[in-house]
Scaffold this motif. Sequence first.
Motif, short mmCIF file in Angstrom:
data_model
loop_
_atom_site.label_atom_id
_atom_site.label_comp_id
_atom_site.label_asym_id
_atom_site.label_seq_id
_atom_site.Cartn_x
_atom_site.Cartn_y
_atom_site.Cartn_z
N LEU A 164 123.58 -38.65 -13.78
CA LEU A 164 125.03 -38.49 -13.67
C LEU A 164 125.67 -38.35 -15.06
O LEU A 164 126.56 -37.53 -15.27
CB LEU A 164 125.66 -39.68 -12.95
CG LEU A 164 125.38 -39.83 -11.47
CD1 LEU A 164 125.93 -41.16 -10.96
CD2 LEU A 164 125.99 -38.68 -10.69
N TYR A 165 125.21 -39.18 -15.96
CA TYR A 165 125.74 -39.19 -17.32
C TYR A 165 125.46 -37.86 -18.01
O TYR A 165 126.33 -37.29 -18.68
CB TYR A 165 125.12 -40.35 -18.08
CG TYR A 165 125.89 -40.83 -19.28
CD1 TYR A 165 127.16 -41.39 -19.13
CD2 TYR A 165 125.34 -40.77 -20.55
CE1 TYR A 165 127.86 -41.86 -20.23
CE2 TYR A 165 126.03 -41.24 -21.66
CZ TYR A 165 127.29 -41.78 -21.49
OH TYR A 165 127.98 -42.25 -22.57
N ALA A 166 124.26 -37.33 -17.84
CA ALA A 166 123.90 -36.04 -18.44
C ALA A 166 124.76 -34.92 -17.86
O ALA A 166 125.23 -34.04 -18.60
CB ALA A 166 122.41 -35.75 -18.21
N PHE A 167 124.97 -34.95 -16.55
CA PHE A 167 125.84 -33.93 -15.94
C PHE A 167 127.24 -34.01 -16.53
O PHE A 167 127.83 -32.99 -16.89
CB PHE A 167 125.91 -34.12 -14.42
CG PHE A 167 126.96 -33.23 -13.80
CD1 PHE A 167 126.66 -31.93 -13.47
CD2 PHE A 167 128.24 -33.70 -13.59
CE1 PHE A 167 127.63 -31.08 -12.93
CE2 PHE A 167 129.22 -32.87 -13.05
CZ PHE A 167 128.91 -31.56 -12.72
N GLN A 168 127.79 -35.21 -16.64
CA GLN A 168 129.16 -35.36 -17.15
C GLN A 168 129.25 -34.90 -18.60
O GLN A 168 130.25 -34.31 -18.99
CB GLN A 168 129.63 -36.80 -16.99
CG GLN A 168 131.12 -36.98 -17.17
CD GLN A 168 131.95 -36.15 -16.19
OE1 GLN A 168 131.50 -35.82 -15.09
NE2 GLN A 168 133.15 -35.82 -16.58
N HIS A 169 128.21 -35.12 -19.38
CA HIS A 169 128.17 -34.65 -20.76
C HIS A 169 128.28 -33.13 -20.80
O HIS A 169 129.11 -32.56 -21.52
CB HIS A 169 126.88 -35.14 -21.43
CG HIS A 169 126.81 -34.85 -22.89
ND1 HIS A 169 125.70 -35.12 -23.63
CD2 HIS A 169 127.70 -34.30 -23.76
CE1 HIS A 169 125.91 -34.77 -24.88
NE2 HIS A 169 127.11 -34.26 -24.99
N VAL A 170 127.46 -32.46 -20.02
CA VAL A 170 127.47 -31.00 -19.97
C VAL A 170 128.81 -30.49 -19.44
O VAL A 170 129.36 -29.50 -19.94
CB VAL A 170 126.29 -30.48 -19.11
CG1 VAL A 170 126.40 -28.99 -18.86
CG2 VAL A 170 124.97 -30.83 -19.78
N TYR A 171 129.35 -31.17 -18.46
CA TYR A 171 130.63 -30.78 -17.88
C TYR A 171 131.76 -30.87 -18.91
O TYR A 171 132.61 -29.98 -18.98
CB TYR A 171 130.93 -31.64 -16.65
CG TYR A 171 132.20 -31.26 -15.93
CD1 TYR A 171 132.30 -30.05 -15.25
CD2 TYR A 171 133.31 -32.09 -15.95
CE1 TYR A 171 133.46 -29.69 -14.60
CE2 TYR A 171 134.47 -31.75 -15.29
CZ TYR A 171 134.55 -30.55 -14.63
OH TYR A 171 135.69 -30.19 -13.98
N GLN A 172 131.77 -31.93 -19.70
CA GLN A 172 132.78 -32.06 -20.75
C GLN A 172 132.70 -30.91 -21.74
O GLN A 172 133.72 -30.36 -22.14
CB GLN A 172 132.63 -33.40 -21.48
CG GLN A 172 133.06 -34.60 -20.67
CD GLN A 172 134.55 -34.58 -20.41
OE1 GLN A 172 135.36 -34.82 -21.32
NE2 GLN A 172 134.94 -34.28 -19.19
N LEU A 174 134.10 -27.78 -20.29
CA LEU A 174 135.57 -27.80 -20.29
C LEU A 174 136.16 -27.50 -21.67
O LEU A 174 137.37 -27.36 -21.81
CB LEU A 174 136.08 -29.17 -19.82
CG LEU A 174 135.91 -29.48 -18.35
CD1 LEU A 174 136.30 -30.93 -18.06
CD2 LEU A 174 136.74 -28.54 -17.49
N GLY A 175 135.28 -27.43 -22.68
CA GLY A 175 135.74 -27.10 -24.02
C GLY A 175 135.89 -28.29 -24.95
O GLY A 175 136.39 -28.15 -26.06
N TYR A 176 135.47 -29.46 -24.50
CA TYR A 176 135.55 -30.64 -25.35
C TYR A 176 134.35 -30.72 -26.28
O TYR A 176 133.25 -30.35 -25.90
CB TYR A 176 135.60 -31.93 -24.52
CG TYR A 176 136.85 -32.07 -23.70
CD1 TYR A 176 138.06 -32.40 -24.31
CD2 TYR A 176 136.83 -31.87 -22.33
CE1 TYR A 176 139.21 -32.53 -23.56
CE2 TYR A 176 137.98 -32.00 -21.58
CZ TYR A 176 139.17 -32.33 -22.20
OH TYR A 176 140.31 -32.45 -21.45
#
Length: 129
Positions: free
Chosen positions: A22-30, A33-35
Amino acid sequence: MERERLPQSVYQFEKTGQLSDLYAFQHVYQIALGYEVPGGLEPARRNVLYSFMELAELLNELPWKWHREYLTEPSLDALAEEFADTLVFQMNILLHMGVTAAGLHRAVVSVLKKNVERLEAGTNTGEPG
């Protein structure tokens, strides 16, 4: 009151990797999003505020006013969704501050171990009443 002993299977929490996924997915998602990740203190602060707002929405899904009669049961789907929203923003806080998945995993395992130790020692007995 004698508490039931925890089954041995609960002690396997150290070996699971789902939180890391989950953490890895959220990292990639951020990043998508351009962060910039980690982004530092300011994006972490914003995500703390977002998390507070989501916690208010989570609370809204529960019958939290003890002086009021609620006519319906909470929606489990809505409750789970609001909880997931809080989880996502809380992961963002750690990501922007540079906490790794391994660091988060160590912290979660440490807290779970302390909780089990407190339970077994009789110092964590739950809330009264």
